[in-house]
Design a protein around this motif. Structure first.
Motif, PDB file in Angstrom:
ATOM      1  N   GLY A 136       0.830  -1.199   0.000  1.00 43.94           N
ATOM      2  CA  GLY A 136       0.000   0.000   0.000  1.00 43.94           C
ATOM      3  C   GLY A 136       0.864   1.247   0.000  1.00 43.94           C
ATOM      4  N   ARG A 137       0.252   2.366   0.328  1.00 47.13           N
ATOM      5  CA  ARG A 137       0.994   3.622   0.350  1.00 47.13           C
ATOM      6  C   ARG A 137       1.602   3.837   1.722  1.00 47.13           C
ATOM      7  N   LYS A 138       2.767   4.456   1.728  1.00 50.15           N
ATOM      8  CA  LYS A 138       3.470   4.754   2.973  1.00 50.15           C
ATOM      9  C   LYS A 138       4.158   6.113   2.825  1.00 50.15           C
ATOM     10  N   MET A 139       4.102   6.922   3.894  1.00 49.29           N
ATOM     11  CA  MET A 139       4.700   8.255   3.858  1.00 49.29           C
ATOM     12  C   MET A 139       6.150   8.200   3.392  1.00 49.29           C
ATOM     13  N   TYR A 140       6.523   9.090   2.563  1.00 44.87           N
ATOM     14  CA  TYR A 140       7.862   9.245   1.995  1.00 44.87           C
ATOM     15  C   TYR A 140       8.185   8.164   0.945  1.00 44.87           C
ATOM     16  N   PHE A 141       7.629   6.932   1.112  1.00 43.26           N
ATOM     17  CA  PHE A 141       7.976   5.839   0.194  1.00 43.26           C
ATOM     18  C   PHE A 141       6.944   5.648  -0.908  1.00 43.26           C
ATOM     19  N   GLY A 142       5.850   6.387  -0.871  1.00 37.80           N
ATOM     20  CA  GLY A 142       4.822   6.225  -1.891  1.00 37.80           C
ATOM     21  C   GLY A 142       4.236   4.826  -1.833  1.00 37.80           C
ATOM     22  N   ASN A 143       4.023   4.243  -3.019  1.00 40.04           N
ATOM     23  CA  ASN A 143       3.562   2.850  -3.061  1.00 40.04           C
ATOM     24  C   ASN A 143       4.685   1.946  -2.546  1.00 40.04           C
ATOM     25  N   PHE A 144       4.306   1.098  -1.587  1.00 42.77           N
ATOM     26  CA  PHE A 144       5.340   0.410  -0.800  1.00 42.77           C
ATOM     27  C   PHE A 144       4.959  -1.062  -0.610  1.00 42.77           C
ATOM     28  N   VAL A 145       5.947  -1.953  -0.733  1.00 40.16           N
ATOM     29  CA  VAL A 145       5.747  -3.400  -0.530  1.00 40.16           C
ATOM     30  C   VAL A 145       6.771  -3.913   0.473  1.00 40.16           C
ATOM     31  N   VAL A 146       6.303  -4.742   1.404  1.00 38.67           N
ATOM     32  CA  VAL A 146       7.188  -5.401   2.365  1.00 38.67           C
ATOM     33  C   VAL A 146       6.958  -6.911   2.260  1.00 38.67           C
TER      34      VAL A 146
END
Length: 308
Positions: free
Chosen positions: A234-244
């Motif tokens: 999903g989206r995460k501050m500073y990282f935009g679209n983000f996957v973990v």
């Protein structure tokens, strides 16, 4: 006056009855000779039959002895063949032990127990395996040695089986660990920012960069670097679209600034699966992917986990 005995007999040619006399002593002698003749004949006949029976028994005994010699010879051949098979079996068990040691060396897995090789088990004397050994010589020592070596080899083989089970389990664990360990580049491109301290591209101040930045054109495919499960997408501050991705064993990889996400939370992925497309979302100066590797929560240099 000497006694005589009168004898009458009928003549076959005429009907006359004739008479003659013989001395009593002579008659007794004739009878005695007859008795001796009959006795001698009977003794000779009995002795002949006895000799014939002995000869038959001797022939039967010789056949039995010959048969027993052949059986002893066959048994000795089988024993020697079995002894040779024991030696082959020992070599095979020893080769398996050496193969296990080689696998452990390659996989960097230490032996947890004592060696299961055939150390201490002697070989069968070669002179006991000579096919020309006289049949009269007993091979009790060879049979006793064979029993001992069978027992020892059986013990070693059982221990070897347990060692292989342990090795397979450790290899499986290691295989799972290797499969869950990041080992490839997450994307094709150029490394524009390395792991460690750097000057911030936005403030110019010194900051710690917990990953690497790899640049390429927007829309370039992003790959999972190891097997795992999507723990965040999903989206995460500073990282935009983000996957973990949680790879297990304390290993986690993180991918930021993505244009499009191609996976969902809870989804299982394998090394090489496409999980997103490169983008410029979040706090970014251009199309790139921010890639992190964390071990038990601590960022480590991703370049140490790129083998291709």
């Amino acid at each position: 006056m000497k006694k005589r005995i009168k004898i009458w007999f009928h003549s076959g040619a005429t009907s006359d009855i004739r008479e003659f006399s013989i001395h009593k002593v002579l008659l007794g002698f004739i009878i005695l000779i007859g008795v001796f003749a009959i006795g001698g004949t009977s003794f000779v006949g009995y002795d002949y039959l006895r000799l014939k029976n002995v000869l038959f028994n001797n022939n039967s005994l010789n056949q039995t002895i010959h048969k027993q010699k052949n059986e002893i010879k066959n048994q000795r051949t089988q024993i020697q063949s079995f002894a040779g098979e024991i030696e082959i079996l020992k070599k095979q068990v020893d080769n398996l032990s050496k193969f296990e040691d080689k696998v452990r060396l390659i996989a960097d897995i230490k032996q947890t127990s004592n060696s299961s090789g055939l150390i201490g088990i002697g070989g069968i004397p070669t002179n006991e395996l000579d096919p020309d050994i006289p049949l009269e010589k007993k091979q009790t020592a060879l049979i006793r040695e064979m029993h001992q070596q069978i027992n020892q080899t059986t013990f070693v083989a059982k221990k070897q089986a347990l060692d292989f089970e342990s090795l397979i389990k450790q290899l499986e664990e290691k295989r799972n660990l290797l499969a869950c360990t990041p080992s490839i580049r997450p994307v094709k491109g150029w490394i524009t920012s390395k792991f460690g301290y750097r000057s911030s591209p936005f403030t110019g101040q010194k900051e710690f960069h917990p990953g690497i930045d790899i640049s390429n054109k927007s829309g370039t495919k992003i790959f999972a670097t190891a097997n795992g499960k999507i723990s965040y997408a999903g989206r995460k501050m500073y990282f935009g679209n983000f996957v973990v991705i949680d790879h297990g064993h304390g290993r986690v990889t993180r991918y930021g600034h993505l244009k499009k996400l191609l996976v969902k939370r809870g989804q299982k992925v394998k090394r090489g699966d496409v999980i997103a497309l490169m983008g410029n979302t979040g706090k970014s100066t251009g199309p790139h992917v921010h890639y992190e590797v964390r071990i038990n929560g601590t960022p480590v240099n991703p370049l140490n986990f790129i083998l291709n």
